[in-house]
Design an enzyme around this catalytic site. Sequence first.
Site, PDB file in Angstrom:
ATOM      1  N   HIS A 199      -4.387  -0.723  -3.992  1.00 36.23           N
ATOM      2  CA  HIS A 199      -4.650  -0.807  -2.559  1.00 36.23           C
ATOM      3  C   HIS A 199      -3.839  -1.985  -2.039  1.00 36.23           C
ATOM      4  O   HIS A 199      -3.762  -3.005  -2.712  1.00 36.23           O
ATOM      5  CB  HIS A 199      -6.086  -1.229  -2.284  1.00 36.23           C
ATOM      6  CG  HIS A 199      -7.119  -0.254  -2.686  1.00 36.23           C
ATOM      7  ND1 HIS A 199      -7.090   1.068  -2.338  1.00 36.23           N
ATOM      8  CD2 HIS A 199      -8.268  -0.438  -3.357  1.00 36.23           C
ATOM      9  CE1 HIS A 199      -8.186   1.641  -2.799  1.00 36.23           C
ATOM     10  NE2 HIS A 199      -8.900   0.769  -3.419  1.00 36.23           N
ATOM     11  N   ASP A 224      -3.366   6.840  -1.966  1.00 40.07           N
ATOM     12  CA  ASP A 224      -2.546   6.016  -1.057  1.00 40.07           C
ATOM     13  C   ASP A 224      -2.776   6.332   0.416  1.00 40.07           C
ATOM     14  O   ASP A 224      -1.872   6.203   1.231  1.00 40.07           O
ATOM     15  CB  ASP A 224      -1.038   6.179  -1.359  1.00 40.07           C
ATOM     16  CG  ASP A 224      -0.713   5.936  -2.813  1.00 40.07           C
ATOM     17  OD1 ASP A 224      -1.206   4.930  -3.344  1.00 40.07           O
ATOM     18  OD2 ASP A 224       0.022   6.739  -3.412  1.00 40.07           O
TER      19      ASP A 224
HETATM   20  P1  GDP Z   1      -4.974   3.027  -0.755  1.00 38.55           P
HETATM   21  O1  GDP Z   1      -4.730   2.977  -2.222  1.00 38.55           O
HETATM   22  O2  GDP Z   1      -5.612   4.307  -0.327  1.00 38.55           O
HETATM   23  O3  GDP Z   1      -5.685   1.826  -0.241  1.00 38.55           O
HETATM   24  O4  GDP Z   1      -3.568   3.038  -0.044  1.00 38.55           O
HETATM   25  P2  GDP Z   1      -2.309   2.068  -0.223  1.00 38.55           P
HETATM   26  O5  GDP Z   1      -2.724   0.671  -0.124  1.00 38.55           O
HETATM   27  O6  GDP Z   1      -1.499   2.471  -1.368  1.00 38.55           O
HETATM   28  O7  GDP Z   1      -1.465   2.518   1.031  1.00 38.55           O
HETATM   29  C1  GDP Z   1      -1.768   2.197   2.265  1.00 38.55           C
HETATM   30  C2  GDP Z   1      -0.627   1.349   2.801  1.00 38.55           C
HETATM   31  O8  GDP Z   1      -0.483   1.571   4.149  1.00 38.55           O
HETATM   32  C3  GDP Z   1      -0.865  -0.132   2.656  1.00 38.55           C
HETATM   33  O9  GDP Z   1       0.374  -0.800   2.519  1.00 38.55           O
HETATM   34  C4  GDP Z   1      -1.519  -0.498   3.973  1.00 38.55           C
HETATM   35  O10 GDP Z   1      -1.325  -1.848   4.345  1.00 38.55           O
HETATM   36  C5  GDP Z   1      -0.789   0.421   4.896  1.00 38.55           C
HETATM   37  N1  GDP Z   1      -1.590   0.929   6.003  1.00 38.55           N
HETATM   38  C6  GDP Z   1      -2.894   1.303   5.992  1.00 38.55           C
HETATM   39  N2  GDP Z   1      -3.236   1.801   7.197  1.00 38.55           N
HETATM   40  C7  GDP Z   1      -2.118   1.749   7.967  1.00 38.55           C
HETATM   41  C8  GDP Z   1      -1.817   2.170   9.291  1.00 38.55           C
HETATM   42  O11 GDP Z   1      -2.639   2.703  10.021  1.00 38.55           O
HETATM   43  N3  GDP Z   1      -0.531   1.982   9.714  1.00 38.55           N
HETATM   44  C9  GDP Z   1       0.423   1.423   8.952  1.00 38.55           C
HETATM   45  N4  GDP Z   1       1.643   1.282   9.453  1.00 38.55           N
HETATM   46  N5  GDP Z   1       0.181   1.022   7.692  1.00 38.55           N
HETATM   47  C10 GDP Z   1      -1.072   1.202   7.211  1.00 38.55           C
END
Ligand code: GDP
Length: 424
Positions: A41, A13
């Site tokens: 994601h 995440d």
């Molecule tokens: P992944 O599985 O590694 O892709 O991660 P997730 O999707 O579970 O978690 C990342 C979450 O954080 C998602 O809801 C993204 O839209 C959000 N996100 C990613 N980068 C940023 C950021 O720099 N700032 C904020 N506020 N949200 C972010």
Amino acid sequence: MSNCAIVGVNWGDEGKGRMVDLLTEDYDVVVRFQGGGNAGHTVINKKGKFALHLLPSGIFRDGVVNILGNGVALDPENLWREMSEVMSQGVSITPDNLMISDRASILMPWHRDLDELEERRLADKKFGSTKQGIAPFYSDKYQKKTVLAGELFYPERLKTHLKDLAEWKNLILSSVYGAEVYTEEMLDRWLTDYCERIKPFIRDTGAYLRDAQANGKRILFEAQLGSLRDLDYGIHPYTTSSNTLAAYAPIGSGFPGARVSRVIGVVKAYSTCVGEGPFVCEMFGEEAEKLRKEGFEYGAKTGRPRRVGPIDLVATRYGAMVQAATEIALTKLDVLSYMDRIPVCTGYIVDGKVTREFPFPAALDSAKPVIEYLEGWKTDISSIRTWDELPAAAKEYVLYVQRAIEVPITFVSVGPERESIILR
Ligand code: GDP
């Protein structure tokens, strides 16, 4: 340009999806090489907001070929549902932009049942499985008791194979767990409803990847979860059942000879962890609730509130090392903007001694965090797009993390949108 892997450095995440979505601009092929639909994601771009579980995050870019490699847990039911959902939001998915390895093992409906039944049996000793069948699936894969996707093209052989597997699984379901068994009709329905639908996408993806490489195409490998969930190098037994490391990408993709010279390790500006297991830097109470809310830390698949804490530099340095990360993308820095002073876990106390080395999993239970504080910046940074514009305290935070983990931070993400990124 060389091949690249985008991998998680922490517990998952970290925001890998948004990084893949951003970087697919420079790549021709995006490959998922491990894991299944057990995590997710979230990707936000011009086409909308999407929760991806199994589909590679390159699916939104025109001209990008997306591959599910042999290392993934191919769940036809969930994959078809996810494809239908994404297609209903206007994204085109055809055998030209999605290819499934004929050597990928198929996750069977009984894997989900067994996951659920075993977690129930374990009761308060449970591992916090997402109950998507991943652990039973990989155990069966390594016992050679799975069906390969390519077997869908050999119906006679498939029929016998499924019959033999069902006979064995039914014994376990009924005599160990007293659960319902699978009939031939149930399996036939599953084949028609889901497997037949994904069949047109199945092919020899290894041959495709080798050709692509020979023709100068650039390949991006996309990992699920993070270093600390790696089956061999993570916080055993609270890991996932596959290898989340960049080194596994060539094997799990179908192209064992692939060279991956760029490894982007994604690190979140604070820590989150889903499920059970040791989480040394965990915060509790109001402080935790506030961070969870600000970062919207609820599971993409399950909606479960994530456990939260300050950035853990011990675990992150270890995570970057096992990934052999050549650079780091630091995400969600904007989330910390509300804090007066920012806690940072700089060491662990293990057996009365302070260490920066990530200990053997069994020692994690008694490890205590060493917390230090850095100055906050207390201003909204989500619209900042250049390093120079960042407040001094935010820059110092990034540089502090970089010094501690000893890998250059080349991207700083300040929002979920594609363009909310600072390149360094
Ligand atoms: P992944 O599985 O590694 O892709 O991660 P997730 O999707 O579970 O978690 C990342 C979450 O954080 C998602 O809801 C993204 O839209 C959000 N996100 C990613 N980068 C940023 C950021 O720099 N700032 C904020 N506020 N949200 C972010």
